[in-house]
Design a protein around this motif. Structure first.
Motif, PDB file in Angstrom:
ATOM      1  N   ALA A 196       0.824  -1.211   0.000  1.00  0.00           N
ATOM      2  CA  ALA A 196       0.000   0.000   0.000  1.00  0.00           C
ATOM      3  C   ALA A 196       0.852   1.253   0.000  1.00  0.00           C
ATOM      4  N   ASP A 197       0.343   2.304  -0.599  1.00  0.00           N
ATOM      5  CA  ASP A 197       0.984   3.608  -0.599  1.00  0.00           C
ATOM      6  C   ASP A 197       0.927   4.167   0.822  1.00  0.00           C
ATOM      7  N   THR A 198       2.084   4.564   1.334  1.00  0.00           N
ATOM      8  CA  THR A 198       2.118   5.069   2.711  1.00  0.00           C
ATOM      9  C   THR A 198       1.521   6.465   2.824  1.00  0.00           C
ATOM     10  N   GLU A 199       1.469   7.197   1.711  1.00  0.00           N
ATOM     11  CA  GLU A 199       0.880   8.538   1.731  1.00  0.00           C
ATOM     12  C   GLU A 199      -0.636   8.432   1.655  1.00  0.00           C
ATOM     13  N   ARG A 200      -1.301   8.915   2.679  1.00  0.00           N
ATOM     14  CA  ARG A 200      -2.761   8.840   2.730  1.00  0.00           C
ATOM     15  C   ARG A 200      -3.367  10.055   2.055  1.00  0.00           C
ATOM     16  N   ARG A 201      -4.119   9.839   1.009  1.00  0.00           N
ATOM     17  CA  ARG A 201      -4.792  10.911   0.297  1.00  0.00           C
ATOM     18  C   ARG A 201      -6.284  10.844   0.590  1.00  0.00           C
ATOM     19  N   SER A 202      -6.965  11.937   0.284  1.00  0.00           N
ATOM     20  CA  SER A 202      -8.421  11.930   0.394  1.00  0.00           C
ATOM     21  C   SER A 202      -8.985  11.035  -0.694  1.00  0.00           C
ATOM     22  N   LEU A 203     -10.259  10.632  -0.516  1.00  0.00           N
ATOM     23  CA  LEU A 203     -10.896   9.793  -1.527  1.00  0.00           C
ATOM     24  C   LEU A 203     -10.928  10.502  -2.880  1.00  0.00           C
ATOM     25  N   LEU A 204     -11.217  11.807  -2.855  1.00  0.00           N
ATOM     26  CA  LEU A 204     -11.301  12.561  -4.106  1.00  0.00           C
ATOM     27  C   LEU A 204      -9.950  12.631  -4.800  1.00  0.00           C
ATOM     28  N   GLU A 205      -8.882  12.864  -4.046  1.00  0.00           N
ATOM     29  CA  GLU A 205      -7.552  12.937  -4.642  1.00  0.00           C
ATOM     30  C   GLU A 205      -7.117  11.570  -5.177  1.00  0.00           C
ATOM     31  N   SER A 206      -7.483  10.510  -4.470  1.00  0.00           N
ATOM     32  CA  SER A 206      -7.154   9.159  -4.951  1.00  0.00           C
ATOM     33  C   SER A 206      -7.868   8.867  -6.265  1.00  0.00           C
ATOM     34  N   LEU A 207      -9.131   9.293  -6.345  1.00  0.00           N
ATOM     35  CA  LEU A 207      -9.873   9.090  -7.589  1.00  0.00           C
ATOM     36  C   LEU A 207      -9.258   9.904  -8.718  1.00  0.00           C
ATOM     37  N   ARG A 208      -8.880  11.147  -8.429  1.00  0.00           N
ATOM     38  CA  ARG A 208      -8.257  11.980  -9.454  1.00  0.00           C
ATOM     39  C   ARG A 208      -6.971  11.346  -9.970  1.00  0.00           C
ATOM     40  N   GLU A 209      -6.217  10.740  -9.072  1.00  0.00           N
ATOM     41  CA  GLU A 209      -4.975  10.083  -9.491  1.00  0.00           C
ATOM     42  C   GLU A 209      -5.259   8.982 -10.510  1.00  0.00           C
ATOM     43  N   GLY A 210      -6.311   8.196 -10.258  1.00  0.00           N
ATOM     44  CA  GLY A 210      -6.686   7.149 -11.204  1.00  0.00           C
ATOM     45  C   GLY A 210      -7.136   7.715 -12.530  1.00  0.00           C
ATOM     46  N   VAL A 211      -7.946   8.792 -12.484  1.00  0.00           N
ATOM     47  CA  VAL A 211      -8.427   9.419 -13.721  1.00  0.00           C
ATOM     48  C   VAL A 211      -7.268  10.016 -14.504  1.00  0.00           C
ATOM     49  N   ARG A 212      -6.325  10.659 -13.794  1.00  0.00           N
ATOM     50  CA  ARG A 212      -5.164  11.237 -14.477  1.00  0.00           C
ATOM     51  C   ARG A 212      -4.340  10.167 -15.166  1.00  0.00           C
ATOM     52  N   TYR A 213      -4.195   9.026 -14.500  1.00  0.00           N
ATOM     53  CA  TYR A 213      -3.419   7.946 -15.120  1.00  0.00           C
ATOM     54  C   TYR A 213      -4.074   7.495 -16.419  1.00  0.00           C
ATOM     55  N   VAL A 214      -5.378   7.282 -16.382  1.00  0.00           N
ATOM     56  CA  VAL A 214      -6.101   6.852 -17.594  1.00  0.00           C
ATOM     57  C   VAL A 214      -5.959   7.907 -18.689  1.00  0.00           C
ATOM     58  N   ALA A 215      -6.111   9.179 -18.312  1.00  0.00           N
ATOM     59  CA  ALA A 215      -6.061  10.257 -19.302  1.00  0.00           C
ATOM     60  C   ALA A 215      -4.701  10.358 -19.979  1.00  0.00           C
ATOM     61  N   HIS A 216      -3.636   9.973 -19.268  1.00  0.00           N
ATOM     62  CA  HIS A 216      -2.285  10.083 -19.824  1.00  0.00           C
ATOM     63  C   HIS A 216      -1.777   8.778 -20.421  1.00  0.00           C
ATOM     64  N   ARG A 217      -2.637   7.765 -20.503  1.00  0.00           N
ATOM     65  CA  ARG A 217      -2.259   6.498 -21.145  1.00  0.00           C
ATOM     66  C   ARG A 217      -3.177   6.288 -22.338  1.00  0.00           C
ATOM     67  N   PRO A 218      -2.772   6.757 -23.516  1.00  0.00           N
ATOM     68  CA  PRO A 218      -3.663   6.666 -24.687  1.00  0.00           C
ATOM     69  C   PRO A 218      -4.198   5.279 -24.960  1.00  0.00           C
ATOM     70  N   VAL A 219      -3.367   4.237 -24.789  1.00  0.00           N
ATOM     71  CA  VAL A 219      -3.846   2.900 -25.099  1.00  0.00           C
ATOM     72  C   VAL A 219      -4.969   2.488 -24.150  1.00  0.00           C
ATOM     73  N   VAL A 220      -4.898   2.933 -22.893  1.00  0.00           N
ATOM     74  CA  VAL A 220      -5.926   2.567 -21.916  1.00  0.00           C
ATOM     75  C   VAL A 220      -7.238   3.264 -22.241  1.00  0.00           C
ATOM     76  N   TRP A 221      -7.195   4.597 -22.433  1.00  0.00           N
ATOM     77  CA  TRP A 221      -8.470   5.281 -22.666  1.00  0.00           C
ATOM     78  C   TRP A 221      -9.042   4.985 -24.042  1.00  0.00           C
ATOM     79  N   GLN A 222      -8.183   4.668 -25.000  1.00  0.00           N
ATOM     80  CA  GLN A 222      -8.718   4.288 -26.313  1.00  0.00           C
ATOM     81  C   GLN A 222      -9.393   2.919 -26.258  1.00  0.00           C
TER      82      GLN A 222
END
Length: 409
Positions: A196-222
């Motif tokens: 597990a990631d030792t840095e505790r983020r809010s639920l909203l920030e954790s969700l944003r991290e997932g969305v950002r990853y998808v947005a920056h991986r063209p093969v995933v979002w395509q």
């Protein structure tokens, strides 16, 4: 055909067996929910409340389920969600067998069971790479994805037998037992815990991290976009009653066969995947499969002979299974372990939310254009998008997942 190498993996084989049994129980319970509400009210409008409860739970809770799948031990999370679902099914069984069930009892239990599943599904998907080597992921998903179709075929049919023998309550008892079996299976799996990631983020920030990853991986979002295109514009199931009654004139029995054919085709398609991934790039398989799905939908729309419609339904199920299997495996391969739960949750919103949106879109289109024209135009969309993707971009076309080495014995 030789036994797939992935089935020689003890942990995956146990897990797969438990998931198949649990899905059969779940599909049977959903069928029993629908039957029981209609039995209690005689109203198809109130039967729709079951689907509404499921949709609300799915869309609201899926992102949260993905976040916790990345924060907690996934095996323990799965055990907890299966345990909650077990209690819900056992409670509904007791109330039903006591003759005290009401419509809202069934609807609330459906809401709670789906809520548990929204936490369950991202963890289920994200747990697989911990059991299976990267080069075997396509094989693993080629077995797991069709288990849903097998459950669609077997679960409601078995529920019908149990309802005839002991009423809906008997189905809920069986469902509770299948949850218990999977809890035990999860207890004996040898799976490394999530770091597990030792840095505790809010639920909203954790969700944003997932969305950002998808947005920056063209093969995933395509890949997700191809899934949404197929499920929204190729949403054929909502129009099958109209085709069976008004176009093919085959009645209720024909409707049942037409509804089951795509699931049977998906089982066939899962066998093809084992061969295809050894001879073609994964991205091209997705594009071919998505385009073939759209063409098969068009063929179904244009069929005027029942036998032809069945063949088209089989083909669309097979094509969908081929494309979906590779898409799921590719998304898991391309996602770091610490983000798999959130990315799986986003994908779940596409793969499960797409059909719900598609039912509304195609229903409205059929009201304006008629079912034949609506499904014909809808089927052309995923085909056109697949062709455009193949011509204009190399991202999906040239994508490959690791291929399994040929078995030596």
């Amino acid at each position: 055909m030789p036994i797939p190498q992935v089935l020689r993996n003890r942990d995956f084989t146990l897990y797969w067996s438990g998931v198949v049994l649990s899905q059969i129980g779940t599909r049977g319970a959903v069928a029993a929910n629908l039957y029981q509400v209609y039995q209690l009210t005689g109203s198809t409008a109130q039967v729709g409340l079951v689907g509404l409860a499921q949709a609300v739970a799915l869309l609201v809770l899926s992102p949260i389920g993905g976040i916790y799948a990345d924060r907690l031990d996934r095996r323990r999370l799965l055990q907890a969600t299966q345990g909650i679902a077990l209690v819900v099914s056992a409670g509904l069984a007791a109330i039903t067998l006591a003759g005290s069930a009401t419509v809202w009892t069934v609807v609330v239990s459906s809401l709670l069971a789906t809520a548990a599943a929204t936490f369950d599904q991202p963890a289920r998907q994200a747990l697989i790479p911990a059991m299976v080597p990267r080069e075997r992921l396509v094989e693993a998903f080629a077995l797991l994805n069709p288990s849903r179709e097998l459950a669609v075929l077997v679960g409601p049919a078995f529920a019908g037998v149990l309802i005839a023998v002991g009423g809906p309550g008997a189905v809920y008892v069986f469902d509770a037992v299948t949850y218990a079996v999977l809890v035990v299976v999860l207890a004996v799996l040898r799976v490394p815990p999530l770091v597990a990631d030792t840095e505790r983020r809010s639920l909203l920030e954790s969700l944003r991290e997932g969305v950002r990853y998808v947005a920056h991986r063209p093969v995933v979002w395509q890949l997700m976009g191809l899934d949404m295109t197929a499920t929204v514009f190729g949403a054929y199931r909502v129009l099958l009653p109209a085709f069976a009654a008004d176009v093919l004139h085959v009645g209720a029995t024909g409707y049942g066969l037409l509804s089951a054919a795509p699931s049977a085709g998906a089982l066939i398609g899962s066998v093809w995947v084992f061969r295809l991934v050894r001879t073609a790039r994964a991205g091209r398989i997705v594009l071919w499969g998505t385009a073939a799905y759209g063409l098969a939908v068009v063929g179904l729309a244009q069929a005027r002979v029942f036998a032809v419609a069945i063949v088209m339904a089989l083909l669309l199920g097979a094509a969908d299974a081929v494309a979906t299997t590779v898409r799921h495996a590719a998304v898991q391969v391309e996602t770091p372990d610490e983000l798999r739960g959130r990315v799986s949750a986003i994908y779940q919103m596409c793969s499960r939310g797409g059909p719900a949106i598609g039912d509304s879109v195609m229903g409205l289109a059929a009201g304006a254009l008629g079912p034949i024209a609506a499904l014909t135009v809808g089927g052309l969309v995923p085909t056109a998008v697949s062709v455009a993707s193949a011509v204009r971009s190399r991202t999906v076309r040239e994508y490959s997942v690791p291929r399994p080495e040929p078995a030596t014995s």
